[in-house]
Design a protein around this motif. Structure first.
Motif, PDB file in Angstrom:
ATOM      1  N   LEU A 128      27.123 -29.246   7.176  1.00 37.02           N
ATOM      2  CA  LEU A 128      27.133 -29.954   8.452  1.00 37.02           C
ATOM      3  C   LEU A 128      28.442 -30.727   8.562  1.00 37.02           C
ATOM      4  O   LEU A 128      28.851 -31.397   7.614  1.00 37.02           O
ATOM      5  CB  LEU A 128      25.937 -30.913   8.513  1.00 37.02           C
ATOM      6  CG  LEU A 128      25.764 -31.774   9.748  1.00 37.02           C
ATOM      7  CD1 LEU A 128      25.561 -30.930  10.999  1.00 37.02           C
ATOM      8  CD2 LEU A 128      24.573 -32.725   9.551  1.00 37.02           C
ATOM      9  N   LEU A 129      29.087 -30.629   9.737  1.00 45.41           N
ATOM     10  CA  LEU A 129      30.370 -31.275   9.977  1.00 45.41           C
ATOM     11  C   LEU A 129      30.279 -32.203  11.181  1.00 45.41           C
ATOM     12  O   LEU A 129      29.392 -32.062  12.021  1.00 45.41           O
ATOM     13  CB  LEU A 129      31.458 -30.232  10.261  1.00 45.41           C
ATOM     14  CG  LEU A 129      31.559 -29.014   9.357  1.00 45.41           C
ATOM     15  CD1 LEU A 129      32.636 -28.073   9.868  1.00 45.41           C
ATOM     16  CD2 LEU A 129      31.802 -29.418   7.926  1.00 45.41           C
ATOM     17  N   THR A 144      17.321 -32.137  21.817  1.00 48.03           N
ATOM     18  CA  THR A 144      18.448 -31.210  21.860  1.00 48.03           C
ATOM     19  C   THR A 144      18.842 -30.712  20.473  1.00 48.03           C
ATOM     20  O   THR A 144      19.156 -29.536  20.299  1.00 48.03           O
ATOM     21  CB  THR A 144      19.662 -31.885  22.530  1.00 48.03           C
ATOM     22  OG1 THR A 144      19.273 -32.338  23.823  1.00 48.03           O
ATOM     23  CG2 THR A 144      20.825 -30.925  22.659  1.00 48.03           C
ATOM     24  N   PHE A 145      18.833 -31.599  19.502  1.00 49.44           N
ATOM     25  CA  PHE A 145      19.358 -31.263  18.182  1.00 49.44           C
ATOM     26  C   PHE A 145      18.296 -31.157  17.095  1.00 49.44           C
ATOM     27  O   PHE A 145      18.636 -31.055  15.909  1.00 49.44           O
ATOM     28  CB  PHE A 145      20.428 -32.279  17.773  1.00 49.44           C
ATOM     29  CG  PHE A 145      21.628 -32.253  18.663  1.00 49.44           C
ATOM     30  CD1 PHE A 145      22.527 -31.207  18.604  1.00 49.44           C
ATOM     31  CD2 PHE A 145      21.843 -33.269  19.581  1.00 49.44           C
ATOM     32  CE1 PHE A 145      23.631 -31.171  19.443  1.00 49.44           C
ATOM     33  CE2 PHE A 145      22.947 -33.243  20.419  1.00 49.44           C
ATOM     34  CZ  PHE A 145      23.837 -32.191  20.348  1.00 49.44           C
ATOM     35  N   HIS A 164      19.630 -35.834   8.916  1.00 45.51           N
ATOM     36  CA  HIS A 164      20.788 -35.592   8.052  1.00 45.51           C
ATOM     37  C   HIS A 164      21.956 -36.534   8.342  1.00 45.51           C
ATOM     38  O   HIS A 164      23.009 -36.420   7.712  1.00 45.51           O
ATOM     39  CB  HIS A 164      21.262 -34.147   8.206  1.00 45.51           C
ATOM     40  CG  HIS A 164      20.202 -33.146   7.881  1.00 45.51           C
ATOM     41  ND1 HIS A 164      19.845 -32.834   6.586  1.00 45.51           N
ATOM     42  CD2 HIS A 164      19.390 -32.431   8.686  1.00 45.51           C
ATOM     43  CE1 HIS A 164      18.867 -31.946   6.613  1.00 45.51           C
ATOM     44  NE2 HIS A 164      18.577 -31.685   7.872  1.00 45.51           N
ATOM     45  N   LEU A 165      21.778 -37.433   9.298  1.00 46.35           N
ATOM     46  CA  LEU A 165      22.878 -38.295   9.724  1.00 46.35           C
ATOM     47  C   LEU A 165      22.703 -39.725   9.231  1.00 46.35           C
ATOM     48  O   LEU A 165      21.586 -40.232   9.156  1.00 46.35           O
ATOM     49  CB  LEU A 165      22.960 -38.328  11.252  1.00 46.35           C
ATOM     50  CG  LEU A 165      23.187 -37.005  11.964  1.00 46.35           C
ATOM     51  CD1 LEU A 165      23.184 -37.220  13.477  1.00 46.35           C
ATOM     52  CD2 LEU A 165      24.480 -36.367  11.512  1.00 46.35           C
ATOM     53  N   LEU A 215      25.214 -41.601  13.866  1.00 47.96           N
ATOM     54  CA  LEU A 215      24.381 -41.398  15.049  1.00 47.96           C
ATOM     55  C   LEU A 215      24.760 -42.409  16.124  1.00 47.96           C
ATOM     56  O   LEU A 215      24.916 -42.053  17.302  1.00 47.96           O
ATOM     57  CB  LEU A 215      22.894 -41.509  14.693  1.00 47.96           C
ATOM     58  CG  LEU A 215      21.908 -41.321  15.834  1.00 47.96           C
ATOM     59  CD1 LEU A 215      22.037 -39.933  16.450  1.00 47.96           C
ATOM     60  CD2 LEU A 215      20.486 -41.564  15.340  1.00 47.96           C
ATOM     61  N   GLY A 216      24.927 -43.672  15.736  1.00 47.27           N
ATOM     62  CA  GLY A 216      25.324 -44.706  16.694  1.00 47.27           C
ATOM     63  C   GLY A 216      26.678 -44.420  17.315  1.00 47.27           C
ATOM     64  O   GLY A 216      26.861 -44.582  18.526  1.00 47.27           O
TER      65      GLY A 216
END
Length: 182
Positions: free
Chosen positions: A55-56, A152-153, A159-160, A165-166
């Motif tokens: 994940l990027l 949506t995701f 994983h964040l 996320l903020g």
């Protein structure tokens, strides 16, 4: 065939006709690299990237004192690097395997295998649609942003880091923590 590349082949075939010769040229001209957590990935403008594993996050720097996360690039997704003179800044969130094609190689592939052009244009359209979704998300209020992000995701939030996320949602980490506690 390498399992992460099977995902790329499936994606390209779903987006358009890809014959065996084109697929062999795509896999024969790629560079691959493995990265640890929170490692920067430098890309050439106009290139292409495929996340085989991991994940990027992509940062935008233009006109900002602090970089802002513009998108997350998940396993199995392709990212067409813009021709912007300011280099795209991407970091890993998880250990990641990334496959890349520089702009010269990508142009040569598109010229030699016209069937790839339709797939490439659809990849660019997918990126444009993702940007539209992000703009729509940013127009929402705090709780609605989080709910829309989750719809949506899917499971991406798990994983964040809260700060990432903020940053992406333009919400304070304290606000996100407060909502999670409720």
């Amino acid at each position: 065939m390498d399992m992460p590349l099977a995902g790329l082949e499936t994606l390209l075939r779903r987006l358009g006709a890809v014959d065996a010769g084109a697929w062999a040229a795509v896999t024969g001209s790629m560079r691959s690299a493995r990265y640890g957590i929170e490692r920067p990935i430098r890309l050439e403008a106009g290139g292409l990237l495929y996340v085989g594993e991991g994940l990027l996050k992509q940062y935008v720097r233009h006109g900002r004192t602090q970089p802002a996360i513009n998108r997350f690039i998940r396993q199995g997704e392709v990212y067409a690097v813009p021709h912007d003179p300011d280099p795209v800044y991407i970091k890993t969130i998880q250990p990641s395997t990334v496959y890349c094609w520089d702009s010269h190689t990508l142009r040569r592939l598109l010229l030699e295998y016209p069937s790839l052009l339709g797939s490439y244009l659809k990849i660019r359209d997918m990126q444009e649609n993702a940007l539209d979704t992000r703009l729509w998300l940013l127009e929402q209020t705090g709780k609605a942003k989080l709910a829309l992000f989750d719809r949506t995701f899917g499971q991406l939030r798990a994983h964040l880091k809260g700060k990432d996320l903020g940053n992406y949602l333009h919400l304070a980490y304290a606000y996100i923590s407060q909502i999670r506690e409720k």
